[in-house]
Design a protein around this motif. Structure first.
Motif, PDB file in Angstrom:
ATOM      1  N   LEU A 140     -68.737 108.454  50.625  1.00 35.57           N
ATOM      2  CA  LEU A 140     -68.187 109.689  50.055  1.00 35.57           C
ATOM      3  C   LEU A 140     -66.744 109.899  50.518  1.00 35.57           C
ATOM      4  O   LEU A 140     -65.877 110.292  49.733  1.00 35.57           O
ATOM      5  N   ALA A 141     -66.480 109.625  51.791  1.00 30.96           N
ATOM      6  CA  ALA A 141     -65.125 109.779  52.324  1.00 30.96           C
ATOM      7  C   ALA A 141     -64.143 108.944  51.509  1.00 30.96           C
ATOM      8  O   ALA A 141     -63.049 109.406  51.153  1.00 30.96           O
ATOM      9  N   SER A 142     -64.558 107.702  51.178  1.00 27.57           N
ATOM     10  CA  SER A 142     -63.649 106.823  50.444  1.00 27.57           C
ATOM     11  C   SER A 142     -63.478 107.295  48.996  1.00 27.57           C
ATOM     12  O   SER A 142     -62.395 107.197  48.433  1.00 27.57           O
ATOM     13  N   THR A 159     -61.853 103.308  48.560  1.00 24.48           N
ATOM     14  CA  THR A 159     -60.477 103.800  48.545  1.00 24.48           C
ATOM     15  C   THR A 159     -59.540 102.869  47.782  1.00 24.48           C
ATOM     16  O   THR A 159     -58.559 103.312  47.198  1.00 24.48           O
ATOM     17  N   VAL A 160     -59.861 101.561  47.803  1.00 25.26           N
ATOM     18  CA  VAL A 160     -58.962 100.565  47.207  1.00 25.26           C
ATOM     19  C   VAL A 160     -58.673 100.844  45.723  1.00 25.26           C
ATOM     20  O   VAL A 160     -57.605 100.490  45.232  1.00 25.26           O
ATOM     21  N   ASP A 161     -59.613 101.490  45.025  1.00 21.77           N
ATOM     22  CA  ASP A 161     -59.361 101.845  43.626  1.00 21.77           C
ATOM     23  C   ASP A 161     -58.136 102.754  43.500  1.00 21.77           C
ATOM     24  O   ASP A 161     -57.506 102.809  42.446  1.00 21.77           O
ATOM     25  N   GLY A 162     -57.830 103.463  44.577  1.00 21.09           N
ATOM     26  CA  GLY A 162     -56.656 104.334  44.564  1.00 21.09           C
ATOM     27  C   GLY A 162     -55.470 103.731  45.292  1.00 21.09           C
ATOM     28  O   GLY A 162     -54.316 103.980  44.942  1.00 21.09           O
ATOM     29  N   SER A 163     -55.746 102.918  46.325  1.00 22.32           N
ATOM     30  CA  SER A 163     -54.626 102.403  47.119  1.00 22.32           C
ATOM     31  C   SER A 163     -53.941 101.226  46.440  1.00 22.32           C
ATOM     32  O   SER A 163     -52.756 100.975  46.686  1.00 22.32           O
ATOM     33  N   MET A 175     -59.992 108.292  47.214  1.00 26.45           N
ATOM     34  CA  MET A 175     -59.666 107.620  45.954  1.00 26.45           C
ATOM     35  C   MET A 175     -59.289 108.640  44.873  1.00 26.45           C
ATOM     36  O   MET A 175     -58.279 108.481  44.175  1.00 26.45           O
ATOM     37  N   ILE A 176     -60.099 109.700  44.761  1.00 21.45           N
ATOM     38  CA  ILE A 176     -59.842 110.743  43.760  1.00 21.45           C
ATOM     39  C   ILE A 176     -58.496 111.422  44.045  1.00 21.45           C
ATOM     40  O   ILE A 176     -57.673 111.621  43.155  1.00 21.45           O
ATOM     41  N   ALA A 177     -58.271 111.726  45.331  1.00 21.33           N
ATOM     42  CA  ALA A 177     -57.023 112.395  45.704  1.00 21.33           C
ATOM     43  C   ALA A 177     -55.821 111.514  45.391  1.00 21.33           C
ATOM     44  O   ALA A 177     -54.769 111.991  44.966  1.00 21.33           O
TER      45      ALA A 177
END
Lengths: 264, 295
Positions: B89-91, B36-40, B95-97
């Motif tokens: 997958l959840a992360s 997720t960090v790639d998005g956060s 991330m994509i969203a």
């Protein structure tokens, strides 16, 4: 005080591997009962314990503890009433935490694990006293990682953690089976001592028939997911291993196949 | 390497330090591989940039970034625990969203903070040099967050967090709802990643929707480099190692970029390749060493 009504559990329901593990278990456990549970492999002993603890969701039936219907409670909520010791000595403790940290977690069983200090200074005295009664010298090793302990030491610690806060019911799932004979005996003696001292209600699964007859005030035998024998007090005290086997043949009326049952 | 390159690497290392501590929490403490960090991280940058542009105090914008990142992480946690989606997958889904959300937050792919106040302003006004202000402030913030995490991991909740990563059955049997622990920890980890994004955005003067690409690999590389060089015997040691790992990683990158082999020199576009190679090396070297020692 523990009521199990018509408990049914099927594994892999609807597939070719479908197994009926519990075929309608009915059981009333009174306060202070120490019940030994025996049965051949696949009889449903461990499944029963896992269903009571909430690890497995059941198909139908009811589980009540102290007039509370806990059937729909998740496992962590049932832990407020139930504590357990597993067959695998590694499962009951956290290897990367220290002895005192493991005990601190157990000392909050059923309460909030919040932002208060994990191990308080006042806890240490209690932990030391409790550990001293194990006679393993662990009271001098509060800050040692649990991963450094042997299987027997870890199982003794798990047992202590399970009884640090008195549970409504203690579940023991062949908790000495993975230990060497001498250590197994020590852990078993500790089990007896803790149960007697705190007058705990306990369910102990064992493969050892002699042990099942020696310990506790009541014995149940499972087969094919049903309770096929339930004896208590004097009736149990008067029984021998041969009587148990005979009872088994009589009730089932079939050839007795599992050789593990014969290991006494 | 010039002095300015050195200071720049230090500044980056400290800014990314928050992210690295967050990655340490998920990867090492919780055993939850969280991309997720790639998005956060860009989310934190975007929130901070938009807030400052709207006139919000730069320090307050850090808290807003923290909150936004926390929410993003919690969504990953909820997808994993409540909806039963595999953690990795959840992360990736979150991330994509977040890529779309970050574009919505900023309303465009990038945003500059030219002429806007930043958290560095009070220090520069107090007479700390332009180039020293960021490393100094980030170091102070890092020490603060390190002490906070050290405290948190020794609370009852912190012990439950460590046990959730190590032995789910044990901690569930002690009455802890591991779903809750996972959701909160992944939330905290991404909150820290978002703070990194906000700090980077303010020190570099711009937020960009693509600034998060490869964040997780860089974070993981820092954690592993830190562990290998400084050890992780105690929680305090491991936290410090993660932070120092971030510094070493950025210095190593700066060194590589300043390297000249005849006609050849590395460009910033080679960074992803270098990082991937570094992680592979850091992951395999300890095993290789064991093999050699066993002979």
């Amino acid at each position: 005080m523990i009521e199990v009504n018509n408990l049914v559990k099927t594994f892999h329901r609807g597939s070719v591997n479908e197994v009926l593990a519990l075929a309608g278990i009915n059981l009333q456990v009174g306060r202070g009962d120490f019940i030994t549970v025996i049965g051949s492999n696949g009889a449903g002993k461990s499944t029963l314990l896992n269903c009571l603890a909430g690890s497995y969701a059941i198909d139908s039936g009811h589980i009540g503890i102290d007039e509370q219907d806990v059937t729909r409670w998740p496992e962590h909520r049932r832990a407020t009433l139930i504590s357990r010791v597993f067959q695998d000595p590694l499962l009951g403790t956290c290897a990367s935490l220290s002895i005192e940290q493991n005990l601190a977690l157990a000392n909050r069983r059923g309460r909030r694990h919040g932002l208060g200090k994990g191990v308080r200074r006042s806890d240490r005295e209690l932990f030391r006293n409790q550990l001293a009664q194990l006679g393993l010298g662990l009271e001098e090793r509060l800050k040692d990682q649990v991963g450094l302990l042997s299987g027997g030491q870890r199982q003794a610690l798990t047992l202590l953690m399970a009884t640090l806060i008195k549970p409504k019911i203690l579940l023991l799932d062949e908790h000495t089976a993975a230990l060497d004979p001498k250590t197994a005996l020590q852990v078993l003696e500790l089990t007896e001592k803790l149960i007697a001292e705190q007058q705990l209600t306990a369910l102990m699964v064992t493969h050892n028939m002699r042990q099942a007859l020696q310990l506790g005030n009541r014995l149940i035998m499972l087969h094919g997911g049903r309770v096929i024998l339930d004896v208590r007090e004097e009736e149990k005290a008067a029984m021998s291993v041969e009587d148990l086997l005979e009872q088994f043949y009589k009730v089932r009326g079939e050839e007795f196949v599992s050789d593990r049952m014969l290991l006494v | 390497m010039t002095y300015y390159a050195f200071i720049g690497a230090l500044e980056q290392g400290l800014a990314y330090g928050f992210l690295v501590l967050g990655v340490y929490l998920t990867f090492r403490v919780l055993d939850f591989p969280d991309l997720t960090v790639d998005g956060s991280l860009p989310l934190g940058a975007a929130v901070s940039a938009v807030a400052i542009t709207a006139g919000v105090d730069p320090y307050l914008s850090l808290l807003l970034a923290l909150a936004a990142g926390f929410c993003a992480g919690m969504i990953t946690g909820i997808l994993n625990t409540k909806l039963g989606i595999l953690h990795l997958l959840a992360s990736i889904l979150t991330m994509i969203a977040l890529y779309s959300i970050n574009l919505r937050v900023m309303g465009r792919p990038n945003m500059t903070l030219l002429g806007k106040p930043t958290i560095l302003e009070p220090l520069i006004n107090a007479g700390v040099g332009m180039f020293n202000a960021a490393p100094l402030l980030f170091a102070l913030l890092s020490v603060f967050i390190l002490l906070f995490l050290l405290w948190l991991l020794h609370t009852a909740f912190g012990l439950a967090m460590q046990a959730t990563g190590a032995n789910v059955q044990m901690i569930t049997s002690q009455g802890v709802n591991t779903d809750r622990v996972i959701i909160l920890t992944v939330g905290l980890s991404n909150g820290l990643a978002a703070v990194s994004g906000a700090l980077l955005c303010q020190s570099q003067g711009a937020a960009d929707v693509n600034m998060g690409v490869g964040t997780i690999v860089a974070g993981l590389a820092s954690v592993i480099v830190g562990e290998t060089l400084f050890g992780c015997r105690t929680i305090g040691r491991a936290l410090l190692a993660a932070l120092l790992g971030s510094l070493v990683y950025r210095l190593a990158i700066a060194l590589a970029l300043s390297l000249k082999l005849g006609q050849f020199s590395f460009t910033p576009s080679d960074l992803n390749l270098l990082t991937a190679l570094l992680v592979v090396a850091a992951l395999t070297l300890p095993k290789l060493r064991q093999k050699v020692l066993r002979r």
